[in-house]
Design a protein around this motif. Sequence first.
Motif, PDB file in Angstrom:
ATOM      1  N   ALA A 116       0.727  -1.254   0.049  1.00 27.54           N
ATOM      2  CA  ALA A 116       0.100   0.037   0.121  1.00 27.54           C
ATOM      3  C   ALA A 116       0.882   1.386   0.101  1.00 27.54           C
ATOM      4  N   ILE A 117       1.867   1.300   0.863  1.00 27.46           N
ATOM      5  CA  ILE A 117       2.924   2.372   0.945  1.00 27.46           C
ATOM      6  C   ILE A 117       3.514   2.605  -0.524  1.00 27.46           C
ATOM      7  N   ASP A 118       3.963   1.570  -0.995  1.00 29.62           N
ATOM      8  CA  ASP A 118       4.634   1.710  -2.471  1.00 29.62           C
ATOM      9  C   ASP A 118       3.680   2.356  -3.447  1.00 29.62           C
ATOM     10  N   ARG A 119       2.001   1.893  -3.536  1.00 32.83           N
ATOM     11  CA  ARG A 119       1.357   2.289  -4.366  1.00 32.83           C
ATOM     12  C   ARG A 119       1.122   3.731  -4.193  1.00 32.83           C
ATOM     13  N   PHE A 120       1.053   4.089  -2.897  1.00 27.50           N
ATOM     14  CA  PHE A 120       0.699   5.651  -2.464  1.00 27.50           C
ATOM     15  C   PHE A 120       2.068   6.389  -3.045  1.00 27.50           C
ATOM     16  N   HIS A 121       3.244   5.837  -2.747  1.00 26.97           N
ATOM     17  CA  HIS A 121       4.280   6.762  -3.488  1.00 26.97           C
ATOM     18  C   HIS A 121       4.199   6.688  -4.893  1.00 26.97           C
ATOM     19  N   ALA A 122       3.932   5.625  -5.430  1.00 27.79           N
ATOM     20  CA  ALA A 122       3.757   5.734  -7.148  1.00 27.79           C
ATOM     21  C   ALA A 122       2.727   6.767  -7.690  1.00 27.79           C
ATOM     22  N   LEU A 123       1.835   6.726  -6.738  1.00 28.89           N
ATOM     23  CA  LEU A 123       0.742   7.808  -7.523  1.00 28.89           C
ATOM     24  C   LEU A 123       1.085   9.255  -7.070  1.00 28.89           C
ATOM     25  N   LEU A 124       1.846   9.353  -5.808  1.00 29.38           N
ATOM     26  CA  LEU A 124       2.325  10.722  -5.687  1.00 29.38           C
ATOM     27  C   LEU A 124       3.594  11.129  -6.524  1.00 29.38           C
ATOM     28  N   LYS A 125       4.358  10.198  -7.032  1.00 28.39           N
ATOM     29  CA  LYS A 125       5.514  10.563  -7.423  1.00 28.39           C
ATOM     30  C   LYS A 125       5.319  11.808  -8.571  1.00 28.39           C
ATOM     31  N   PRO A 126       4.555  11.553  -9.638  1.00 28.89           N
ATOM     32  CA  PRO A 126       4.709  12.549 -10.571  1.00 28.89           C
ATOM     33  C   PRO A 126       4.060  14.113 -10.283  1.00 28.89           C
ATOM     34  N   HIS A 127       3.101  13.823  -9.403  1.00 32.48           N
ATOM     35  CA  HIS A 127       2.466  15.156  -8.762  1.00 32.48           C
ATOM     36  C   HIS A 127       3.530  15.879  -7.852  1.00 32.48           C
ATOM     37  N   VAL A 128       4.243  15.223  -6.849  1.00 35.50           N
ATOM     38  CA  VAL A 128       5.344  15.818  -6.524  1.00 35.50           C
ATOM     39  C   VAL A 128       6.427  16.384  -7.204  1.00 35.50           C
ATOM     40  N   ARG A 129       6.884  15.711  -7.898  1.00 35.96           N
ATOM     41  CA  ARG A 129       7.923  16.285  -8.804  1.00 35.96           C
ATOM     42  C   ARG A 129       7.639  17.388  -9.700  1.00 35.96           C
ATOM     43  N   ARG A 130       6.277  17.331 -10.207  1.00 29.24           N
ATOM     44  CA  ARG A 130       5.859  18.589 -10.978  1.00 29.24           C
ATOM     45  C   ARG A 130       5.811  19.862 -10.131  1.00 29.24           C
ATOM     46  N   ALA A 131       5.296  19.559  -8.923  1.00 28.59           N
ATOM     47  CA  ALA A 131       4.871  20.754  -8.171  1.00 28.59           C
ATOM     48  C   ALA A 131       6.321  21.304  -7.726  1.00 28.59           C
ATOM     49  N   VAL A 132       7.182  20.491  -7.199  1.00 28.80           N
ATOM     50  CA  VAL A 132       8.626  20.765  -6.924  1.00 28.80           C
ATOM     51  C   VAL A 132       9.225  21.595  -8.197  1.00 28.80           C
ATOM     52  N   SER A 133       9.213  21.148  -9.321  1.00 28.32           N
ATOM     53  CA  SER A 133      10.056  21.724 -10.350  1.00 28.32           C
ATOM     54  C   SER A 133       9.198  22.985 -10.916  1.00 28.32           C
ATOM     55  N   GLU A 134       7.845  23.175 -10.541  1.00 26.33           N
ATOM     56  CA  GLU A 134       6.977  24.453 -11.014  1.00 26.33           C
ATOM     57  C   GLU A 134       7.267  25.564  -9.636  1.00 26.33           C
ATOM     58  N   GLY A 135       8.020  25.042  -8.593  1.00 23.82           N
ATOM     59  CA  GLY A 135       8.288  26.056  -7.459  1.00 23.82           C
ATOM     60  C   GLY A 135       6.926  25.996  -6.547  1.00 23.82           C
ATOM     61  N   LEU A 136       5.894  25.289  -6.687  1.00 28.74           N
ATOM     62  CA  LEU A 136       4.651  25.362  -5.936  1.00 28.74           C
ATOM     63  C   LEU A 136       4.813  24.814  -4.645  1.00 28.74           C
ATOM     64  N   VAL A 137       5.614  24.130  -4.344  1.00 32.64           N
ATOM     65  CA  VAL A 137       5.976  23.594  -2.978  1.00 32.64           C
ATOM     66  C   VAL A 137       7.239  23.654  -2.593  1.00 32.64           C
ATOM     67  N   ARG A 138       7.449  23.244  -1.201  1.00 34.89           N
ATOM     68  CA  ARG A 138       9.046  23.242  -0.935  1.00 34.89           C
ATOM     69  C   ARG A 138       9.968  22.472  -1.669  1.00 34.89           C
ATOM     70  N   ALA A 139      10.943  23.137  -1.793  1.00 31.05           N
ATOM     71  CA  ALA A 139      11.969  22.422  -2.791  1.00 31.05           C
ATOM     72  C   ALA A 139      12.264  21.166  -2.198  1.00 31.05           C
ATOM     73  N   ASP A 140      12.383  20.769  -1.142  1.00 36.78           N
ATOM     74  CA  ASP A 140      12.820  19.747  -0.449  1.00 36.78           C
ATOM     75  C   ASP A 140      11.561  18.628  -0.363  1.00 36.78           C
ATOM     76  N   LEU A 141      10.437  19.048  -0.714  1.00 39.93           N
ATOM     77  CA  LEU A 141       9.446  17.835  -0.786  1.00 39.93           C
ATOM     78  C   LEU A 141       9.435  16.682  -1.356  1.00 39.93           C
ATOM     79  N   ARG A 142       9.350  15.355  -0.550  1.00 35.71           N
ATOM     80  CA  ARG A 142       9.454  14.196  -1.255  1.00 35.71           C
ATOM     81  C   ARG A 142       8.065  13.251  -0.976  1.00 35.71           C
ATOM     82  N   GLU A 143       8.071  12.209  -1.629  1.00 33.87           N
ATOM     83  CA  GLU A 143       6.892  11.443  -1.703  1.00 33.87           C
ATOM     84  C   GLU A 143       6.636  11.239  -0.105  1.00 33.87           C
ATOM     85  N   ALA A 144       7.785  10.884   0.512  1.00 28.34           N
ATOM     86  CA  ALA A 144       7.728  10.285   2.010  1.00 28.34           C
ATOM     87  C   ALA A 144       7.105  11.218   2.776  1.00 28.34           C
ATOM     88  N   ASP A 145       7.438  12.546   2.445  1.00 24.77           N
ATOM     89  CA  ASP A 145       6.773  13.605   3.173  1.00 24.77           C
ATOM     90  C   ASP A 145       5.246  13.567   3.158  1.00 24.77           C
TER      91      ASP A 145
END
Length: 182
Positions: A116-145
């Motif tokens: 379940a944790i792996d699935r949750f990380h996988a669904l989060l990954k693209p959203h977190v990466r896009r949000a970080v790259s666009e500067g919308l979230v903390r630069a250090d934000l990771r899926e685990a956060d």
Amino acid sequence: MTKRRADFNENRLRILNAADEIFLERGVGAPLDTIAQRAGVGRATFFRHFADRRALINEMLDQFLNKLEAVSAGLPQEGASIFELVTTFYNEMVHYSPVADYVRAQSREDPVLLEAIDRFHALLKPHVRRAVSEGLVRADLREADVVIFAVMLAAAATTPNIGPEGRRRAYDLVYEGLRATR
């Protein structure tokens, strides 16, 4: 599909819906017989579908993740989607709060929990990466956060004396904690 198979699927759905209701009313320790009764099925039918409480809750967890995965897949390919995903998670978590209690009580080595944790990380990954790259979230934000935020929201959703205002405050704090500081 045969009539027998349709009845089987209908009974399974009725059991899952009854479990949702009963667990919200009485917690995950509620008697399984109460769920069977609410679903309008006998004990034997219940246990043909779910060998035990753990099997039932694992199915409910799977349904929860299926919903989140479907929402994730349907979101726009932009950084702001992380906020919609967190909002969806929060809204669903209120409904699935008894399942969250049960999951938190499981061993960290539980294979269903790890999947379940792996699935949750996988669904989060693209959203977190896009949000970080666009500067919308903390630069250090990771899926685990975001998983940590999810656990915090689940705890707020399952704390009986916190009330709706407290749950909303927890959500607001988590939501704002994701944002980039300017």
